[in-house]
Design a protein around this motif. Sequence first.
Motif, PDB file in Angstrom:
ATOM      1  N   ASN A 159       0.832  -1.192   0.000  1.00  0.00           N
ATOM      2  CA  ASN A 159       0.000   0.000   0.000  1.00  0.00           C
ATOM      3  C   ASN A 159       0.865   1.240   0.000  1.00  0.00           C
ATOM      4  O   ASN A 159       1.927   1.275   0.636  1.00  0.00           O
ATOM      5  N   ALA A 160       0.405   2.266  -0.705  1.00  0.00           N
ATOM      6  CA  ALA A 160       1.091   3.554  -0.727  1.00  0.00           C
ATOM      7  C   ALA A 160       0.325   4.542   0.130  1.00  0.00           C
ATOM      8  O   ALA A 160      -0.912   4.558   0.139  1.00  0.00           O
ATOM      9  N   TYR A 161       1.059   5.382   0.855  1.00  0.00           N
ATOM     10  CA  TYR A 161       0.456   6.369   1.746  1.00  0.00           C
ATOM     11  C   TYR A 161       1.093   7.729   1.533  1.00  0.00           C
ATOM     12  O   TYR A 161       2.317   7.833   1.360  1.00  0.00           O
ATOM     13  N   GLN A 162       0.269   8.761   1.557  1.00  0.00           N
ATOM     14  CA  GLN A 162       0.768  10.131   1.560  1.00  0.00           C
ATOM     15  C   GLN A 162       0.976  10.555   3.005  1.00  0.00           C
ATOM     16  O   GLN A 162       0.101  10.362   3.851  1.00  0.00           O
ATOM     17  N   LEU A 163       2.145  11.139   3.297  1.00  0.00           N
ATOM     18  CA  LEU A 163       2.463  11.548   4.653  1.00  0.00           C
ATOM     19  C   LEU A 163       2.054  13.000   4.883  1.00  0.00           C
ATOM     20  O   LEU A 163       1.881  13.776   3.935  1.00  0.00           O
ATOM     21  N   GLY A 164       1.931  13.354   6.153  1.00  0.00           N
ATOM     22  CA  GLY A 164       1.527  14.702   6.505  1.00  0.00           C
ATOM     23  C   GLY A 164       2.680  15.686   6.449  1.00  0.00           C
ATOM     24  O   GLY A 164       3.846  15.311   6.255  1.00  0.00           O
ATOM     25  N   ALA A 165       2.348  16.956   6.614  1.00  0.00           N
ATOM     26  CA  ALA A 165       3.370  18.000   6.641  1.00  0.00           C
ATOM     27  C   ALA A 165       4.322  17.766   7.803  1.00  0.00           C
ATOM     28  O   ALA A 165       3.944  17.193   8.835  1.00  0.00           O
ATOM     29  N   ASN A 166       5.576  18.183   7.626  1.00  0.00           N
ATOM     30  CA  ASN A 166       6.595  18.043   8.675  1.00  0.00           C
ATOM     31  C   ASN A 166       6.754  16.594   9.126  1.00  0.00           C
ATOM     32  O   ASN A 166       6.945  16.311  10.313  1.00  0.00           O
ATOM     33  N   ASN A 167       6.659  15.670   8.162  1.00  0.00           N
ATOM     34  CA  ASN A 167       6.827  14.237   8.421  1.00  0.00           C
ATOM     35  C   ASN A 167       5.775  13.667   9.363  1.00  0.00           C
ATOM     36  O   ASN A 167       6.026  12.703  10.097  1.00  0.00           O
ATOM     37  N   GLY A 168       4.601  14.256   9.333  1.00  0.00           N
ATOM     38  CA  GLY A 168       3.514  13.750  10.157  1.00  0.00           C
ATOM     39  C   GLY A 168       3.085  12.364   9.730  1.00  0.00           C
ATOM     40  O   GLY A 168       2.961  12.074   8.534  1.00  0.00           O
ATOM     41  N   GLY A 169       2.862  11.481  10.705  1.00  0.00           N
ATOM     42  CA  GLY A 169       2.437  10.123  10.418  1.00  0.00           C
ATOM     43  C   GLY A 169       3.563   9.115  10.325  1.00  0.00           C
ATOM     44  O   GLY A 169       3.329   7.968   9.966  1.00  0.00           O
ATOM     45  N   ILE A 170       4.787   9.540  10.643  1.00  0.00           N
ATOM     46  CA  ILE A 170       5.929   8.619  10.621  1.00  0.00           C
ATOM     47  C   ILE A 170       6.173   8.060  12.022  1.00  0.00           C
ATOM     48  O   ILE A 170       6.223   8.818  12.998  1.00  0.00           O
ATOM     49  N   ILE A 171       6.316   6.748  12.122  1.00  0.00           N
ATOM     50  CA  ILE A 171       6.686   6.115  13.391  1.00  0.00           C
ATOM     51  C   ILE A 171       8.199   6.032  13.452  1.00  0.00           C
ATOM     52  O   ILE A 171       8.839   5.474  12.555  1.00  0.00           O
ATOM     53  N   PRO A 172       8.808   6.584  14.517  1.00  0.00           N
ATOM     54  CA  PRO A 172      10.267   6.495  14.645  1.00  0.00           C
ATOM     55  C   PRO A 172      10.704   5.121  15.136  1.00  0.00           C
ATOM     56  O   PRO A 172       9.900   4.333  15.632  1.00  0.00           O
ATOM     57  N   SER A 173      11.976   4.833  14.988  1.00  0.00           N
ATOM     58  CA  SER A 173      12.550   3.525  15.283  1.00  0.00           C
ATOM     59  C   SER A 173      12.246   3.062  16.710  1.00  0.00           C
ATOM     60  O   SER A 173      12.173   3.872  17.645  1.00  0.00           O
ATOM     61  N   TYR A 174      12.106   1.727  16.856  1.00  0.00           N
ATOM     62  CA  TYR A 174      11.723   1.159  18.149  1.00  0.00           C
ATOM     63  C   TYR A 174      12.089  -0.325  18.172  1.00  0.00           C
ATOM     64  O   TYR A 174      12.388  -0.927  17.143  1.00  0.00           O
ATOM     65  N   VAL A 175      12.039  -0.918  19.375  1.00  0.00           N
ATOM     66  CA  VAL A 175      12.079  -2.369  19.531  1.00  0.00           C
ATOM     67  C   VAL A 175      10.914  -2.773  20.414  1.00  0.00           C
ATOM     68  O   VAL A 175      10.359  -1.950  21.153  1.00  0.00           O
ATOM     69  N   THR A 176      10.507  -4.032  20.331  1.00  0.00           N
ATOM     70  CA  THR A 176       9.407  -4.530  21.151  1.00  0.00           C
ATOM     71  C   THR A 176       9.981  -5.528  22.149  1.00  0.00           C
ATOM     72  O   THR A 176      10.023  -6.724  21.880  1.00  0.00           O
ATOM     73  N   ALA A 177      10.455  -5.012  23.264  1.00  0.00           N
ATOM     74  CA  ALA A 177      11.066  -5.851  24.292  1.00  0.00           C
ATOM     75  C   ALA A 177      10.473  -5.502  25.647  1.00  0.00           C
ATOM     76  O   ALA A 177      10.130  -4.349  25.915  1.00  0.00           O
ATOM     77  N   SER A 178      10.362  -6.497  26.499  1.00  0.00           N
ATOM     78  CA  SER A 178       9.840  -6.286  27.848  1.00  0.00           C
ATOM     79  C   SER A 178      10.685  -5.256  28.586  1.00  0.00           C
ATOM     80  O   SER A 178      11.917  -5.321  28.578  1.00  0.00           O
ATOM     81  N   GLY A 179      10.006  -4.295  29.203  1.00  0.00           N
ATOM     82  CA  GLY A 179      10.694  -3.257  29.942  1.00  0.00           C
ATOM     83  C   GLY A 179      11.076  -2.052  29.120  1.00  0.00           C
ATOM     84  O   GLY A 179      11.503  -1.031  29.663  1.00  0.00           O
ATOM     85  N   CYS A 180      10.951  -2.154  27.788  1.00  0.00           N
ATOM     86  CA  CYS A 180      11.295  -1.034  26.907  1.00  0.00           C
ATOM     87  C   CYS A 180      10.051  -0.214  26.594  1.00  0.00           C
ATOM     88  O   CYS A 180       8.930  -0.728  26.620  1.00  0.00           O
ATOM     89  N   PRO A 181      10.217   1.054  26.280  1.00  0.00           N
ATOM     90  CA  PRO A 181       9.060   1.909  25.979  1.00  0.00           C
ATOM     91  C   PRO A 181       8.252   1.360  24.816  1.00  0.00           C
ATOM     92  O   PRO A 181       8.802   0.795  23.871  1.00  0.00           O
ATOM     93  N   ALA A 182       6.934   1.510  24.900  1.00  0.00           N
ATOM     94  CA  ALA A 182       6.062   1.015  23.835  1.00  0.00           C
ATOM     95  C   ALA A 182       6.204   1.867  22.578  1.00  0.00           C
ATOM     96  O   ALA A 182       6.459   3.072  22.646  1.00  0.00           O
ATOM     97  N   GLN A 183       6.050   1.215  21.438  1.00  0.00           N
ATOM     98  CA  GLN A 183       6.090   1.920  20.164  1.00  0.00           C
ATOM     99  C   GLN A 183       5.066   3.042  20.153  1.00  0.00           C
ATOM    100  O   GLN A 183       3.949   2.908  20.639  1.00  0.00           O
ATOM    101  N   SER A 184       5.427   4.189  19.578  1.00  0.00           N
ATOM    102  CA  SER A 184       4.511   5.326  19.503  1.00  0.00           C
ATOM    103  C   SER A 184       4.921   6.238  18.361  1.00  0.00           C
ATOM    104  O   SER A 184       5.897   5.977  17.659  1.00  0.00           O
ATOM    105  N   ASP A 185       4.165   7.316  18.179  1.00  0.00           N
ATOM    106  CA  ASP A 185       4.493   8.289  17.139  1.00  0.00           C
ATOM    107  C   ASP A 185       5.596   9.240  17.576  1.00  0.00           C
ATOM    108  O   ASP A 185       6.049  10.069  16.779  1.00  0.00           O
ATOM    109  N   THR A 186       6.021   9.139  18.824  1.00  0.00           N
ATOM    110  CA  THR A 186       7.136   9.941  19.323  1.00  0.00           C
ATOM    111  C   THR A 186       8.316   9.021  19.602  1.00  0.00           C
ATOM    112  O   THR A 186       8.136   7.826  19.823  1.00  0.00           O
ATOM    113  N   PRO A 187       9.528   9.541  19.603  1.00  0.00           N
ATOM    114  CA  PRO A 187      10.701   8.673  19.782  1.00  0.00           C
ATOM    115  C   PRO A 187      10.667   7.912  21.100  1.00  0.00           C
ATOM    116  O   PRO A 187      10.228   8.433  22.130  1.00  0.00           O
ATOM    117  N   THR A 188      11.109   6.658  21.070  1.00  0.00           N
ATOM    118  CA  THR A 188      11.288   5.865  22.279  1.00  0.00           C
ATOM    119  C   THR A 188      12.776   5.584  22.458  1.00  0.00           C
ATOM    120  O   THR A 188      13.511   5.483  21.481  1.00  0.00           O
TER     121      THR A 188
END
Length: 324
Positions: A159-188
């Motif tokens: 699927n192709a997606y158009q992103l928002g202004a100022n890189n809106g809608g981008i998920i920054p890098s993350y890992v899914t590990a116990s004790g680590c911050p949950a994935q979000s739209d803000t940096p973890t």
Amino acid sequence: MKHLAAITGAILLAASLHAGGAAADETVMDNYTGAIGYPSGATQDQINAANAYQTDSIGGTSFNIISATASRDGDYLTVTINTNYNAADFNLTEFGDLFITTSTDWNPAGTAENDYDTDDLATTKTTWLAAIQATGINTDAANATAGVGITSSVEGTANAYQLGANNGGIIPSYVTASGCPAQSDTPTYGWPYDSSCGYIWRYDQPVQVDTNSTYVNWLSNPDVSSDDVDASWSFSPDPSGNGTYDLSYTFDAATLDADLGISLLQGTDDYDFAFSWAETCANDIIQGTFWNAPEPPSIVLFGTALFGLGLLRRRATARPRAAS
């Protein structure tokens, strides 16, 4: 006159060889490192500890990205990522999405000499305009958990997606590990900024599109024919047999150009755009530009050949005869 005829033939042959020639595939080697990133309020000791891990491929060669290659087939562009990474080998990370923008909108922080090692979503001046997400490799952004295991040779739709202004809608890098911050739209952030998380990764890099974000517009919507950007993906061992993998994204660039009012495609055979791809942890990331200028039209080359022929003839007729 024999000399003149030989030069004339060479000029016309060169023109005929250039006429209508399509641009070759273009390969960009991974010369982008990107910042390792740190949160606001981080101490200098924490920053120093994180920077000690700064290298092109954090975590070893299993995450290494070697290159990216672009090719064009009519209205479609294909970007192929050559990498050691296979999400099936891990349970904390998965494949990221392919980000696309125009070459003029790619403005990473830092310098090429330093492999843009200060560039992340907080510092970059790059505006990413679109993302291609592979269905069946990635889970939906809202439900992403562990890495998605796949077999060594698979393919599917994207699927192709158009992103928002100022890189809106981008998920920054993350890992899914116990004790680590949950994935979000803000940096973890993990170690050394979060004592409960023992993992470190390259923070605040673009890795996925948040398909639930109000900033994001779905461009592969089959209910809206004018916006329907056809896309697909494939993942397979590299045919060289060197143990690496090829992850390819193919998309209808002509429709994407029309939807976004841009010009990724140039002429009938060429292209001009920038890209970014990484694993969701961004332990390695590749960015850069693909540019293939349109070949000069054959009529221009033929005219140049005739002009050269005219100069040669003028020079030949103006040459004085030897005295008898």
